[in-house]
Design an enzyme around this catalytic site. Structure first.
Site, PDB file in Angstrom:
ATOM      1  N   GLU A 119       0.836  -1.209   0.000  1.00  0.00           N
ATOM      2  CA  GLU A 119       0.000   0.000   0.000  1.00  0.00           C
ATOM      3  C   GLU A 119       0.867   1.254   0.000  1.00  0.00           C
ATOM      4  O   GLU A 119       1.908   1.260   0.639  1.00  0.00           O
ATOM      5  CB  GLU A 119      -0.879   0.000   1.279  1.00  0.00           C
ATOM      6  CG  GLU A 119      -1.663  -1.282   1.448  1.00  0.00           C
ATOM      7  CD  GLU A 119      -2.276  -1.457   2.855  1.00  0.00           C
ATOM      8  OE1 GLU A 119      -2.189  -0.510   3.654  1.00  0.00           O
ATOM      9  OE2 GLU A 119      -2.832  -2.537   3.114  1.00  0.00           O
ATOM     10  N   LYS A 121       2.148   4.632   1.410  1.00  0.00           N
ATOM     11  CA  LYS A 121       2.093   5.135   2.781  1.00  0.00           C
ATOM     12  C   LYS A 121       1.754   6.619   2.728  1.00  0.00           C
ATOM     13  O   LYS A 121       2.609   7.464   2.443  1.00  0.00           O
ATOM     14  CB  LYS A 121       3.416   4.910   3.495  1.00  0.00           C
ATOM     15  CG  LYS A 121       3.356   5.331   4.942  1.00  0.00           C
ATOM     16  CD  LYS A 121       4.553   4.820   5.716  1.00  0.00           C
ATOM     17  CE  LYS A 121       4.423   5.174   7.184  1.00  0.00           C
ATOM     18  NZ  LYS A 121       4.271   6.607   7.430  1.00  0.00           N
ATOM     19  N   ASP A 123       0.999  10.362   3.693  1.00  0.00           N
ATOM     20  CA  ASP A 123       1.643  11.228   4.667  1.00  0.00           C
ATOM     21  C   ASP A 123       0.616  12.225   5.188  1.00  0.00           C
ATOM     22  O   ASP A 123       0.534  13.359   4.736  1.00  0.00           O
ATOM     23  CB  ASP A 123       2.803  11.955   3.985  1.00  0.00           C
ATOM     24  CG  ASP A 123       3.746  12.553   5.001  1.00  0.00           C
ATOM     25  OD1 ASP A 123       3.588  12.271   6.199  1.00  0.00           O
ATOM     26  OD2 ASP A 123       4.648  13.299   4.580  1.00  0.00           O
ATOM     27  N   TYR A 229      -8.513   7.925   3.548  1.00  0.00           N
ATOM     28  CA  TYR A 229      -8.328   6.606   2.946  1.00  0.00           C
ATOM     29  C   TYR A 229      -8.183   5.578   4.062  1.00  0.00           C
ATOM     30  O   TYR A 229      -7.331   5.729   4.938  1.00  0.00           O
ATOM     31  CB  TYR A 229      -7.084   6.574   2.058  1.00  0.00           C
ATOM     32  CG  TYR A 229      -7.250   7.422   0.823  1.00  0.00           C
ATOM     33  CD1 TYR A 229      -7.848   6.906  -0.327  1.00  0.00           C
ATOM     34  CD2 TYR A 229      -6.831   8.753   0.816  1.00  0.00           C
ATOM     35  CE1 TYR A 229      -8.021   7.684  -1.449  1.00  0.00           C
ATOM     36  CE2 TYR A 229      -7.001   9.548  -0.311  1.00  0.00           C
ATOM     37  CZ  TYR A 229      -7.598   9.000  -1.435  1.00  0.00           C
ATOM     38  OH  TYR A 229      -7.774   9.793  -2.542  1.00  0.00           O
ATOM     39  N   LYS A 320      10.432   3.279   3.449  1.00  0.00           N
ATOM     40  CA  LYS A 320      10.396   4.732   3.269  1.00  0.00           C
ATOM     41  C   LYS A 320      11.136   5.175   2.011  1.00  0.00           C
ATOM     42  O   LYS A 320      12.164   4.608   1.648  1.00  0.00           O
ATOM     43  CB  LYS A 320      11.040   5.416   4.486  1.00  0.00           C
ATOM     44  CG  LYS A 320      10.250   5.267   5.783  1.00  0.00           C
ATOM     45  CD  LYS A 320       8.980   6.094   5.731  1.00  0.00           C
ATOM     46  CE  LYS A 320       8.475   6.594   7.053  1.00  0.00           C
ATOM     47  NZ  LYS A 320       9.239   7.506   7.799  1.00  0.00           N
ATOM     48  N   CYS A 414      18.916  46.175 -12.097  1.00  0.00           N
ATOM     49  CA  CYS A 414      19.180  44.826 -12.604  1.00  0.00           C
ATOM     50  C   CYS A 414      20.640  44.455 -12.328  1.00  0.00           C
ATOM     51  O   CYS A 414      21.550  45.208 -12.698  1.00  0.00           O
ATOM     52  CB  CYS A 414      18.892  44.767 -14.103  1.00  0.00           C
ATOM     53  SG  CYS A 414      19.330  43.182 -14.842  1.00  0.00           S
ATOM     54  N   CYS A 417      22.335  44.156 -16.065  1.00  0.00           N
ATOM     55  CA  CYS A 417      22.479  45.262 -17.015  1.00  0.00           C
ATOM     56  C   CYS A 417      22.271  46.630 -16.358  1.00  0.00           C
ATOM     57  O   CYS A 417      22.315  47.654 -17.031  1.00  0.00           O
ATOM     58  CB  CYS A 417      21.526  45.078 -18.192  1.00  0.00           C
ATOM     59  SG  CYS A 417      19.802  45.356 -17.758  1.00  0.00           S
ATOM     60  N   CYS A 432      13.156  43.374 -14.838  1.00  0.00           N
ATOM     61  CA  CYS A 432      14.077  44.241 -15.571  1.00  0.00           C
ATOM     62  C   CYS A 432      13.440  44.489 -16.928  1.00  0.00           C
ATOM     63  O   CYS A 432      13.117  43.559 -17.646  1.00  0.00           O
ATOM     64  CB  CYS A 432      15.426  43.546 -15.747  1.00  0.00           C
ATOM     65  SG  CYS A 432      16.454  44.342 -17.002  1.00  0.00           S
ATOM     66  N   CYS A 438      19.403  43.156 -22.190  1.00  0.00           N
ATOM     67  CA  CYS A 438      19.944  42.658 -20.920  1.00  0.00           C
ATOM     68  C   CYS A 438      20.505  41.266 -21.209  1.00  0.00           C
ATOM     69  O   CYS A 438      19.781  40.387 -21.690  1.00  0.00           O
ATOM     70  CB  CYS A 438      18.836  42.571 -19.874  1.00  0.00           C
ATOM     71  SG  CYS A 438      19.288  41.661 -18.383  1.00  0.00           S
TER      72      CYS A 438
HETATM   73  C1  9MJ Z   1      -0.572   4.766   5.574  1.00  0.00           C
HETATM   74  N1  9MJ Z   1      -0.080   5.736   6.319  1.00  0.00           N
HETATM   75  O1  9MJ Z   1      -0.923   4.957   4.428  1.00  0.00           O
HETATM   76  C2  9MJ Z   1      -0.814   1.922   7.642  1.00  0.00           C
HETATM   77  N2  9MJ Z   1      -0.713   3.467   6.178  1.00  0.00           N
HETATM   78  O2  9MJ Z   1      -1.156  -0.006   9.032  1.00  0.00           O
HETATM   79  C3  9MJ Z   1      -1.117   2.316   5.551  1.00  0.00           C
HETATM   80  N3  9MJ Z   1      -0.537   3.199   7.471  1.00  0.00           N
HETATM   81  C4  9MJ Z   1      -0.770   1.241   8.902  1.00  0.00           C
HETATM   82  N4  9MJ Z   1      -1.170   1.348   6.463  1.00  0.00           N
HETATM   83  C5  9MJ Z   1      -0.987  -0.331  10.328  1.00  0.00           C
HETATM   84  N5  9MJ Z   1      -1.408   2.200   4.239  1.00  0.00           N
HETATM   85  C6  9MJ Z   1      -0.516   0.745  10.987  1.00  0.00           C
HETATM   86  C7  9MJ Z   1      -0.375   1.761  10.080  1.00  0.00           C
END
Ligand code: 9MJ
Length: 674
Positions: A119, A121, A123, A229, A320, A414, A417, A432, A438
């Site tokens: 999946e 991740k 943020d 999500y 990561k 500038c 020039c 400018c 220039c």
């Molecule tokens: C994120 N941040 O998209 C988990 N996460 O599963 C996904 N976080 C997660 N899974 C268990 N896709 C703990 C955190």
């Protein structure tokens, strides 16, 4: 009198609106247009105004509470919210998968290959949302995993979170966990709005999501573009009895919650590594920030067998991506002069690795931005790099500011020039005005002219352009076409063969296309797409140069601003001279197909059909006439240009003769079609 509604009709309308929201947010396949949804929503509001006693908490009108909270209450999670371990390098991923194999073997489950749910991740901010008897009853932040904050009122404002689970087959208690994010497009739009309204601008989408959920006034949160999500469940009563995590995700979706479409079941370490590469390649193009991918053992029984270390599961890990933000020191601040004379302050940085790339410069955008962020020489700053965009300074770490610094002051003249700089009304950018006189603007203009999307001159790179301008050999784009082998050969580090290649590249570029030529001129606001529009719609260079602002704005995707830039460009005599000089050296392009009118010889002609036709059917004749540009109407008047009369024509033919309208037959139409 407005229509009276029954309770059943009200419930049906509510269900209908919830169903539309599900198709829009979860399936991404809307069934109706936004405006149609709005009409139904207004109807619901009206019914609720007459019957306040019917309103339930799952009505779409109940998303935004009137009253701000005074504080967020603490919520103890019925089941702890997990965190994830991290891996960064391929070897760590190998270790993670091997460890799982060993543990499962010990637990008596020797498995050849393990399937993972892979999946993105996201943020954002992790939240848990609880439904009781299908209705959203509480939402909480992750907090420390054991106790979070009650953010129910804010979560309810997120349109993609259903207030009621879909269908009738849901458990009594259903806790869903997932990430709240601020999509990138919404983040950009929101910040534009905030800037214009003196409101808080967010440094990145994650802060946008976090800041919005920590907002005590749900009315404010409702204005923030947030999305949710789902990625797992918490307490579910009665238990769902499913075998795989991927099945749980599908089930969550069937209950009406958004689940990321990029989730995928992959096989073994190789499947994980491939997924990581694949998502990494899409990262810059996604509409949400991700900081990596997550792998979870798909088999739920194996998850149980693997268990936890402290708060993190052994059966999952986050892989990561290299960080996209880093801190470093501003060693100097320069200003750069762009192709259109724009003055951009640039921070020269102590080299730092951001997202796997070494960054030494970061844009500070313009005077307003540098003032707002108050970036000074000597400051420690956060630098951000997102996808392919130019790295930017996000903010200053004030705690680390050395003593004795002063705010940066933009120059008055500038730096290249020495012409006095100006700022046009309503613009944030200092410019400018010297144009091609220039050297900085000349260099950037020539680079743009020669670029791949422009005249595509082989062998003419940025360095060479700078050398040619510095040597005084090129003062306008047309000068390129007068260069001689001895001039080019005389440049530093220029072998004879390279000089010949360059001259050949320049010469070959003379055969171009009209859109390329227009693009290469570097008219402000005229990029590749607009250049193509101008060329295909207006066909010839003289036409493009002479079309007025009003007519330009009738072209697809050309608004008032762009039209004005085009008009201003062609109004400047030195620009016209450059164009004339370029045509003089023999730049040419294939003629663009004749203007549309000539394919429509009957454009704007009004034709009336009458009598029985033999060669064409009525409908066919009408279609053909319309293809030729004619307007086909049913009654004859002084405005009629032609009456096409078949056999036994009656009153319309007589009327045409009375009015002196030209009468034609089917052969006339056939002749046009040929
Ligand atoms: C994120 N941040 O998209 C988990 N996460 O599963 C996904 N976080 C997660 N899974 C268990 N896709 C703990 C955190």
């Amino acid at each position: 009198m407005s229509k009276q509604f029954t309770r059943t009709e009200y419930e049906q309308l509510k269900a209908q609106l919830n169903n539309h929201a599900y198709h829009y947010y979860v399936l991404d396949e809307p069934l109706i247009a936004d405006a149609e949804y709005d009409v139904l929503y207004q109807e619901l509001l009206q019914i609720e105004a007459s019957h306040p006693e019917w309103v339930t908490s799952d009505s779409p009108t109940q998303r935004v509470a009137d009253q701000p909270l005074s504080k967020f209450e603490a919520v103890k999670h019925a089941r702890p919210m997990l965190s994830l371990g991290n891996v960064f390098a391929q070897e760590e991923l190998t270790d993670f998968v091997e460890r799982i194999h060993k543990l499962l073997e010990k637990a008596g489950q020797g498995i050849k290959e393990i399937n993972f749910s892979a999946e993105p991740k996201l943020d954002g901010l992790a939240v848990s949302i609880r439904y009781e008897q299908g209705r959203l009853s509480q939402a909480a932040t992750r907090g420390d995993g054991t106790t979070g904050e009650d953010i129910t009122a804010n979560i309810k404002t997120i349109q993609s979170v259903p207030l009621k689970l879909r269908g009738n087959d849901y458990p009594d208690v259903f806790e869903v966990r997932g990430e709240v994010v601020m999509p990138r497009d919404g983040f950009v739009k929101y910040n534009e709005w905030a800037l214009a309204n003196d409101d808080k601008v967010f440094a990145n989408p994650r802060n946008g999501a976090a800041g919005s959920l920590r907002q005590l006034d749900p009315q404010k949160t409702a204005k923030r573009p947030l999305a949710f999500y789902a990625y797992s469940v918490g307490v579910v009563e009665p238990a769902h009895g499913l075998t795989y995590h991927s099945e749980v995700l599908a089930w969550i979706k069937s209950l009406g919650l958004p689940v990321n479409v990029l989730n995928k079941v992959v096989a073994g370490e190789n499947g994980c590594a491939e997924y990581y590469e694949n998502i990494g390649a899409q990262r810059a193009d996604l509409n949400f920030d991700i900081d990596g991918v997550v792998y979870k053992v798909d088999n739920l029984a194996w998850q149980d067998a693997l268990g936890f270390v402290t708060k993190a599961p052994r059966w999952a890990t986050a892989h990561k991506f290299p960080a996209e933000e880093a801190t470093t020191v501003v060693e100097n601040i320069d200003v750069q002069v762009g192709r259109t004379g724009s003055i951009t302050p640039v921070a020269r940085l102590k080299p730092v690795t951001v997202g796997g790339v070494t960054v030494t410069n970061a844009t500070l955008h313009n005077e307003d931005e540098i003032k707002r962020k108050d970036v000074r020489i000597g400051d420690t700053v956060f630098v951000r790099r997102a996808g392919d965009v130019i790295p930017e300074v996000v903010k200053v770490v004030l705690a680390k500011r050395p003593k004795g610094t002063s705010p940066f002051v933009m120059p008055t003249y500038c730096p290249i020039c020495a012409t006095k700089l100006y700022k046009a009304e309503g613009e944030a950018v200092l410019r400018c005005p010297a144009g091609l006189s220039c050297d900085a603007q000349l260099k950037e203009s020539i680079k743009h002219f020669a670029s791949r999307k422009g005249m595509d001159i082989e062998g003419l790179g940025d360095k060479l352009v700078e050398q040619l301008v510095d040597a005084g050999l090129v003062n306008t784009p047309a000068d390129l076409y007068h260069l001689t082998e001895s001039q080019v050969g005389g440049l530093e580090r220029m072998a004879q063969k390279s000089a010949q290649n360059l001259l050949q590249g320049i010469s070959e570029s003379k055969q171009t296309t009209l859109p390329r030529f227009i693009y290469s001129l570097g008219i402000r606001e005229v990029g590749e797409a607009t250049a193509l529009t101008l060329a295909t719609e207006l066909k010839t260079l003289p036409n493009i140069m002479q079309t007025d602002a009003e007519a330009l704005q009738e072209l697809p995707d050309i608004g008032a601003v762009v039209a004005q830039k085009i008009i201003s460009y062609f109004a400047v005599s030195s620009n016209k001279e450059v164009i004339a000089a370029l045509l003089d050296v023999g730049i040419s392009w294939p003629v663009i197909e004749a203007p549309a009118q000539s394919k429509q010889p009957l454009a704007d002609q009004v034709v009336v059909l009458t009598g029985k036709l033999n060669v064409f059917t009525r409908a066919d004749a009408k279609n053909r006439l319309q293809e030729l540009g004619a307007k086909v109407t049913s009654s004859v008047s002084a405005k009629t240009n032609y009456v096409l009369a078949g056999e036994n024509a009656g009153s319309k033919l007589r009327k045409a003769e009375e009015l002196g309208v030209t009468v034609v037959d089917e052969a006339w139409l056939s002749a046009y079609l040929e």
